[in-house]
Design an enzyme around this catalytic site. Sequence first.
Site, PDB file in Angstrom:
ATOM      1  N   LEU A 108      -8.396  -9.684  -9.240  1.00 54.27           N
ATOM      2  CA  LEU A 108      -9.835  -9.968  -9.147  1.00 54.27           C
ATOM      3  C   LEU A 108     -10.706  -8.761  -9.500  1.00 54.27           C
ATOM      4  CD1 LEU A 108      -9.722 -12.214  -5.964  1.00 54.27           C
ATOM      5  CD2 LEU A 108     -10.494 -12.931  -8.229  1.00 54.27           C
ATOM      6  N   THR A 109     -10.078  -7.612  -9.783  1.00 52.49           N
ATOM      7  CA  THR A 109     -10.889  -6.464 -10.194  1.00 52.49           C
ATOM      8  C   THR A 109     -11.326  -6.618 -11.651  1.00 52.49           C
ATOM      9  OG1 THR A 109      -9.013  -5.167 -11.014  1.00 52.49           O
ATOM     10  CG2 THR A 109      -9.557  -4.947  -8.667  1.00 52.49           C
ATOM     11  N   GLY A 110     -10.650  -7.515 -12.377  1.00 54.07           N
ATOM     12  CA  GLY A 110     -10.993  -7.742 -13.779  1.00 54.07           C
ATOM     13  C   GLY A 110     -10.214  -6.847 -14.727  1.00 54.07           C
ATOM     14  N   LYS A 111      -9.363  -5.972 -14.177  1.00 51.87           N
ATOM     15  CA  LYS A 111      -8.654  -5.062 -15.091  1.00 51.87           C
ATOM     16  C   LYS A 111      -7.388  -5.688 -15.684  1.00 51.87           C
ATOM     17  CE  LYS A 111      -6.137  -2.512 -11.522  1.00 51.87           C
ATOM     18  NZ  LYS A 111      -5.907  -1.232 -10.881  1.00 51.87           N
ATOM     19  N   SER A 155      -4.515  -9.214   0.817  1.00 49.29           N
ATOM     20  CA  SER A 155      -4.526  -9.390  -0.645  1.00 49.29           C
ATOM     21  C   SER A 155      -5.881  -9.923  -1.119  1.00 49.29           C
ATOM     22  CB  SER A 155      -3.379 -10.312  -1.095  1.00 49.29           C
ATOM     23  OG  SER A 155      -2.129  -9.807  -0.693  1.00 49.29           O
ATOM     24  N   PRO A 156      -6.983  -9.340  -0.662  1.00 50.06           N
ATOM     25  CA  PRO A 156      -8.315  -9.872  -0.977  1.00 50.06           C
ATOM     26  C   PRO A 156      -8.688  -9.722  -2.442  1.00 50.06           C
ATOM     27  CG  PRO A 156      -8.519  -7.743   0.110  1.00 50.06           C
ATOM     28  CD  PRO A 156      -7.063  -8.111   0.169  1.00 50.06           C
ATOM     29  N   TYR A 200       6.063  -1.060   6.075  1.00 50.62           N
ATOM     30  CA  TYR A 200       5.486  -0.543   4.833  1.00 50.62           C
ATOM     31  C   TYR A 200       6.103   0.814   4.494  1.00 50.62           C
ATOM     32  CZ  TYR A 200       1.858  -4.172   5.296  1.00 50.62           C
ATOM     33  OH  TYR A 200       1.189  -5.368   5.412  1.00 50.62           O
TER      34      TYR A 200
HETATM   35  N1  LIG Z   1       0.316  -9.452   6.696  1.00 46.04           N
HETATM   36  C1  LIG Z   1       0.927  -9.572   5.540  1.00 46.04           C
HETATM   37  O1  LIG Z   1       1.934 -10.272   5.388  1.00 46.04           O
HETATM   38  C2  LIG Z   1       0.375  -8.810   4.372  1.00 46.04           C
HETATM   39  C3  LIG Z   1       0.822  -9.091   3.065  1.00 46.04           C
HETATM   40  C4  LIG Z   1       0.263  -8.373   2.008  1.00 46.04           C
HETATM   41  C5  LIG Z   1      -0.695  -7.401   2.263  1.00 46.04           C
HETATM   42  N2  LIG Z   1      -1.096  -7.132   3.548  1.00 46.04           N
HETATM   43  C6  LIG Z   1      -2.127  -6.116   3.857  1.00 46.04           C
HETATM   44  O2  LIG Z   1      -3.257  -6.321   3.024  1.00 46.04           O
HETATM   45  C7  LIG Z   1      -3.524  -5.139   2.287  1.00 46.04           C
HETATM   46  C8  LIG Z   1      -4.137  -5.493   0.941  1.00 46.04           C
HETATM   47  O3  LIG Z   1      -3.366  -6.454   0.246  1.00 46.04           O
HETATM   48  P1  LIG Z   1      -2.553  -6.124  -1.082  1.00 46.04           P
HETATM   49  O4  LIG Z   1      -2.272  -4.651  -1.124  1.00 46.04           O
HETATM   50  O5  LIG Z   1      -1.424  -7.094  -1.129  1.00 46.04           O
HETATM   51  O6  LIG Z   1      -3.506  -6.557  -2.264  1.00 46.04           O
HETATM   52  P2  LIG Z   1      -5.007  -6.277  -2.742  1.00 46.04           P
HETATM   53  O7  LIG Z   1      -5.768  -5.541  -1.730  1.00 46.04           O
HETATM   54  O8  LIG Z   1      -5.488  -7.588  -3.192  1.00 46.04           O
HETATM   55  O9  LIG Z   1      -4.776  -5.383  -4.042  1.00 46.04           O
HETATM   56  C9  LIG Z   1      -4.553  -3.994  -3.904  1.00 46.04           C
HETATM   57  C10 LIG Z   1      -4.253  -3.391  -5.286  1.00 46.04           C
HETATM   58  O10 LIG Z   1      -5.299  -3.665  -6.205  1.00 46.04           O
HETATM   59  C11 LIG Z   1      -5.562  -2.498  -7.005  1.00 46.04           C
HETATM   60  N3  LIG Z   1      -6.937  -2.072  -6.643  1.00 46.04           N
HETATM   61  C12 LIG Z   1      -7.456  -1.935  -5.388  1.00 46.04           C
HETATM   62  N4  LIG Z   1      -8.765  -1.607  -5.439  1.00 46.04           N
HETATM   63  C13 LIG Z   1      -9.093  -1.553  -6.748  1.00 46.04           C
HETATM   64  C14 LIG Z   1     -10.298  -1.287  -7.440  1.00 46.04           C
HETATM   65  N5  LIG Z   1     -11.427  -1.046  -6.801  1.00 46.04           N
HETATM   66  N6  LIG Z   1     -10.265  -1.285  -8.794  1.00 46.04           N
HETATM   67  C15 LIG Z   1      -9.127  -1.555  -9.459  1.00 46.04           C
HETATM   68  N7  LIG Z   1      -7.955  -1.829  -8.858  1.00 46.04           N
HETATM   69  C16 LIG Z   1      -7.927  -1.829  -7.515  1.00 46.04           C
HETATM   70  C17 LIG Z   1      -4.483  -1.481  -6.629  1.00 46.04           C
HETATM   71  O11 LIG Z   1      -3.297  -1.720  -7.420  1.00 46.04           O
HETATM   72  P3  LIG Z   1      -3.126  -1.295  -8.974  1.00 46.04           P
HETATM   73  O12 LIG Z   1      -4.004  -0.081  -9.198  1.00 46.04           O
HETATM   74  O13 LIG Z   1      -1.683  -1.041  -9.119  1.00 46.04           O
HETATM   75  O14 LIG Z   1      -3.568  -2.503  -9.746  1.00 46.04           O
HETATM   76  C18 LIG Z   1      -4.177  -1.867  -5.200  1.00 46.04           C
HETATM   77  O15 LIG Z   1      -2.925  -1.455  -4.752  1.00 46.04           O
HETATM   78  C19 LIG Z   1      -2.186  -4.430   2.228  1.00 46.04           C
HETATM   79  O16 LIG Z   1      -2.321  -3.049   1.932  1.00 46.04           O
HETATM   80  C20 LIG Z   1      -1.665  -4.682   3.620  1.00 46.04           C
HETATM   81  O17 LIG Z   1      -2.268  -3.807   4.551  1.00 46.04           O
HETATM   82  C21 LIG Z   1      -0.580  -7.833   4.584  1.00 46.04           C
END
Ligand SMILES: NC(=O)c1ccc[n+]([C@@H]2O[C@H](COP(=O)([O-])OP(=O)(O)OC[C@H]3O[C@@H](n4cnc5c(N)ncnc54)[C@H](OP(=O)(O)O)[C@@H]3O)[C@@H](O)[C@H]2O)c1
Length: 322
Positions: free
Chosen positions: A216-219, A209-210, A64
């Site tokens: 899924l935040t709706g924005k 990526s939850p 990362y």
């Molecule tokens: N093992 C693997 O292969 C793998 C792959 C992917 C991720 N991961 C891990 O999983 C974690 C989370 O997954 P992800 O980062 O892919 O996706 P995610 O958690 O589904 O989405 C995160 C993004 O959503 C937005 N966000 C987060 N909270 C919010 C809120 N309360 N209100 C509005 N927008 C919000 C932000 O982006 P914006 O503000 O730009 O919209 C943020 O960067 C990663 O940080 C990493 O640690 C692991």
Amino acid sequence: MENDNTVSTETRFLHAIQLGVGAMPWGDRMVWQYGRSHSDRDVHEAFLASLGEGITFIDTAEVYGGGSSERMVGRFAEEAGQPVLIASKFFPMPWRLSAKTVAAALRSSLTRLRREYVDLYQIHWPSPLLSVEKMMEGLRMGVEAGLTRTVGVSNFDQQLMLRSYSALARYNIPLASNQVHYSLLNRAVEKNGLLRRCAELGIRLIAYSPLELGLLTGKYGPDNPPPGNRAVRYLPILPKIPPLLKLMTEIGQDHGGKFNAQVALNWLIRKGTLPIPGAKNADQALQNAGALGWWLTDDEMEKLDAASDEILGYRRMVAAQA
Ligand SMILES: NC(=O)c1ccc[n+]([C@@H]2O[C@H](COP(=O)([O-])OP(=O)(O)OC[C@H]3O[C@@H](n4cnc5c(N)ncnc54)[C@H](OP(=O)(O)O)[C@@H]3O)[C@@H](O)[C@H]2O)c1
């Protein structure tokens, strides 16, 4: 859902954690536009806000931000002066062809993280070049050297996960976790049996990526796509998500005005998993932490399942087969 008898003593702490934070956006410029959409100060505040809400499990990886995420997590945790649980990951680069490279990569991560051990060390992806057995041997070296408390895998399907579980069992080491993509918009692990198998074996399923990268935040929606390559990736699904987002908002309102992100995360916790939402700033971290302290009802879970099935096509598949 989970059978408590199958959870080993060493990994029990992981099963007690309901929610973590994903530190991929901390330093990552390519996918998450670090330096443009958020700064060092923003992510430090996200870290402190999470800690303030009792969220102390941080997921990072050596890849990362080319190591920046680990460096930040290490600095923030050291400055915080309170216990922080850290998970990191080994990436099987094509030149890493022996078990020893796993332990060596872990030592480099620990240097960046400024600590003597991590709480969880995961294999980031399976590799066609480094066998599961060699990777597990590398994890064993990490455990025996005291460099990690527990070990896990990530992006492993059921077959590879079971191979990892068995290989580690030969060293008397439990497989603590499998970190996989899981959200209301990606239910593969539910449909292919991986979630059930994890529960049976006491393996913690960590949901990455939850928030489906913010969808899924709706924005974001069909008229307001997410920036960068997320728009291309989600173009086909964007027109289908408004009914699900509307339902999430209605359900959130019935719980005193919970946000869509909080509904999405609560749904995953109710499914027996540990979600690790990425947060770029304190507002996002605080909002995500608000997924705790309340529960979706069974009826709401069923409605959310049905709305998501509709988008993902499972309902139509079942109807066609009937
Ligand atoms: N093992 C693997 O292969 C793998 C792959 C992917 C991720 N991961 C891990 O999983 C974690 C989370 O997954 P992800 O980062 O892919 O996706 P995610 O958690 O589904 O989405 C995160 C993004 O959503 C937005 N966000 C987060 N909270 C919010 C809120 N309360 N209100 C509005 N927008 C919000 C932000 O982006 P914006 O503000 O730009 O919209 C943020 O960067 C990663 O940080 C990493 O640690 C692991």
